[in-house]
Design a protein around this motif. Structure first.
Motif, PDB file in Angstrom:
ATOM      1  N   SER A  47       0.829  -1.208   0.000  1.00  0.00           N
ATOM      2  CA  SER A  47       0.000   0.000   0.000  1.00  0.00           C
ATOM      3  C   SER A  47       0.864   1.258   0.000  1.00  0.00           C
ATOM      4  CB  SER A  47      -0.928  -0.011   1.224  1.00  0.00           C
ATOM      5  OG  SER A  47      -0.174   0.034   2.426  1.00  0.00           O
ATOM      6  N   ASP A  48       1.993   1.214   0.727  1.00  0.00           N
ATOM      7  CA  ASP A  48       2.896   2.365   0.751  1.00  0.00           C
ATOM      8  C   ASP A  48       3.561   2.581  -0.600  1.00  0.00           C
ATOM      9  OD1 ASP A  48       3.221   4.261   2.687  1.00  0.00           O
ATOM     10  OD2 ASP A  48       5.160   3.527   3.385  1.00  0.00           O
ATOM     11  N   THR A  49       3.776   1.504  -1.334  1.00  0.00           N
ATOM     12  CA  THR A  49       4.343   1.619  -2.675  1.00  0.00           C
ATOM     13  C   THR A  49       3.426   2.425  -3.586  1.00  0.00           C
ATOM     14  OG1 THR A  49       5.471  -0.518  -2.443  1.00  0.00           O
ATOM     15  CG2 THR A  49       5.128   0.310  -4.678  1.00  0.00           C
ATOM     16  N   PHE A  50       2.117   2.211  -3.452  1.00  0.00           N
ATOM     17  CA  PHE A  50       1.167   2.970  -4.252  1.00  0.00           C
ATOM     18  C   PHE A  50       1.221   4.458  -3.912  1.00  0.00           C
ATOM     19  CE2 PHE A  50      -1.431  -1.148  -4.373  1.00  0.00           C
ATOM     20  CZ  PHE A  50      -0.846  -1.521  -5.570  1.00  0.00           C
ATOM     21  N   VAL A  51       1.384   4.776  -2.614  1.00  0.00           N
ATOM     22  CA  VAL A  51       1.429   6.183  -2.200  1.00  0.00           C
ATOM     23  C   VAL A  51       2.661   6.864  -2.779  1.00  0.00           C
ATOM     24  CG1 VAL A  51       1.571   7.745  -0.236  1.00  0.00           C
ATOM     25  CG2 VAL A  51       0.140   5.707  -0.089  1.00  0.00           C
ATOM     26  N   PHE A  52       3.831   6.256  -2.602  1.00  0.00           N
ATOM     27  CA  PHE A  52       5.056   6.847  -3.152  1.00  0.00           C
ATOM     28  C   PHE A  52       5.001   6.901  -4.674  1.00  0.00           C
ATOM     29  CE2 PHE A  52       7.085   5.956   0.990  1.00  0.00           C
ATOM     30  CZ  PHE A  52       7.763   7.150   1.162  1.00  0.00           C
ATOM     31  N   CYS A  54       2.323   7.332  -6.502  1.00  0.00           N
ATOM     32  CA  CYS A  54       1.475   8.485  -6.865  1.00  0.00           C
ATOM     33  C   CYS A  54       2.242   9.797  -6.726  1.00  0.00           C
ATOM     34  CB  CYS A  54       0.228   8.501  -5.996  1.00  0.00           C
ATOM     35  SG  CYS A  54      -0.948   7.176  -6.342  1.00  0.00           S
ATOM     36  N   PHE A  55       3.039   9.914  -5.661  1.00  0.00           N
ATOM     37  CA  PHE A  55       3.837  11.127  -5.466  1.00  0.00           C
ATOM     38  C   PHE A  55       4.822  11.329  -6.615  1.00  0.00           C
ATOM     39  CE2 PHE A  55       3.453  11.416  -0.558  1.00  0.00           C
ATOM     40  CZ  PHE A  55       2.182  11.934  -0.706  1.00  0.00           C
ATOM     41  N   PHE A 172       7.797  13.147   3.237  1.00  0.00           N
ATOM     42  CA  PHE A 172       7.095  11.883   3.480  1.00  0.00           C
ATOM     43  C   PHE A 172       8.095  10.743   3.646  1.00  0.00           C
ATOM     44  CE2 PHE A 172       4.223   8.344   2.054  1.00  0.00           C
ATOM     45  CZ  PHE A 172       3.311   8.459   3.095  1.00  0.00           C
ATOM     46  N   HIS A 176       9.125   8.403   7.105  1.00  0.00           N
ATOM     47  CA  HIS A 176       9.291   6.944   7.148  1.00  0.00           C
ATOM     48  C   HIS A 176      10.629   6.561   7.778  1.00  0.00           C
ATOM     49  CE1 HIS A 176       5.790   6.742   4.544  1.00  0.00           C
ATOM     50  NE2 HIS A 176       5.838   5.425   4.576  1.00  0.00           N
TER      51      HIS A 176
END
Length: 240
Positions: A47-52, A54-55, A172, A176
């Motif tokens: 899920s964190d991979t999707f956030v980064f 998108c950034f 961000f 982390h």
């Protein structure tokens, strides 16, 4: 007179194909031999991979569509040492520190496999110190750019989106790393105190998985992910 063979009832897991798969899941059997803790960490990292992602995609979209001049990163992130301006020297050191910390974390996981409690704890603390050094250098980088007039909502030397992209992405990621430093420190202290020595080994897992030092490997997964994300940030933001 031929002997009659006794009828054999198919047992759980004895069938092949899709029938065997259905029976295995219906019988509540472990399919992948991975503990629940490690599985949840993988789900979180996905899920964190999707956030980064998108950034970074948003940054690349802004970078390619903005009509204002994008500040040259080789000049913006340069440091003056002994009267000479050296481009990206601080970023190169930060990258080296973070990649080195990934190596020490891998060594800690290996010591955890071997049950070396003190070596595992010391290597995790060393990894945390390297992470703290990275965050400190990032704080210096932030203060330098803020002093030069870069803000999340504007930039005196070019495209206003530069400040927003820089503070959002690096901030961000820095969050982390900071959480990872705290995570590493807590787990290292608990390993040194022998808090995990009495844990039972999960019979459905192999190796370190589900064992007393499984938490070390789970922590390593998080830290390697943080390091990998920085490689992409370094390539797309600082070198482009």
């Amino acid at each position: 007179m031929s002997e009659t063979q006794p009828s054999r009832t198919p047992t759980l897991g004895s069938q092949t194909g899709w029938t065997g798969v259905v029976n295995d899941y219906a019988g509540d059997r472990a399919a992948f031999h991975v503990s629940a803790n490690k599985t949840m960490m993988w789900i979180f990292l996905l899920s964190d991979t999707f956030v980064f992602g998108c950034f970074l995609v948003g940054y690349m979209s802004v970078r390619m569509t903005t009509t204002d001049i994008w500040p040259p990163t080789s000049e913006v992130f340069a440091l003056t040492i002994a009267g000479h301006s050296i481009p990206l020297i601080l970023i190169a050191i930060m990258t080296f520190v973070l990649i080195t910390s990934s190596g020490t974390m891998a060594m800690a996981v290996n010591c955890g496999y071997q049950g070396k409690r003190w070596s595992t704890a010391l290597l995790m603390l060393l990894t945390a110190l390297l992470g703290l050094a990275f965050v400190s250098m990032q704080a210096f980088e932030w203060s330098k750019l803020i002093a030069e007039g870069v803000r999340p909502w504007g930039n005196e030397e070019g495209a206003s989106q530069f400040g927003a992209a820089f503070f959002m992405i690096t901030g961000f990621h820095g969050l982390h790393v900071s959480v990872g430093v705290l995570y590493l420190t807590i787990v290292a202290i608990r390993v040194a105190l022998g808090k995990y020595d009495k844990k039972q080994v999960d019979p459905h897992a192999t190796g370190i998985q589900g064992g007393k030092y499984e938490i070390v490997e789970i922590t390593g997964l998080y830290w390697h992910f943080v390091d990998l994300v920085w490689v992409f940030i370094f390539a797309f933001f600082y070198l482009w």
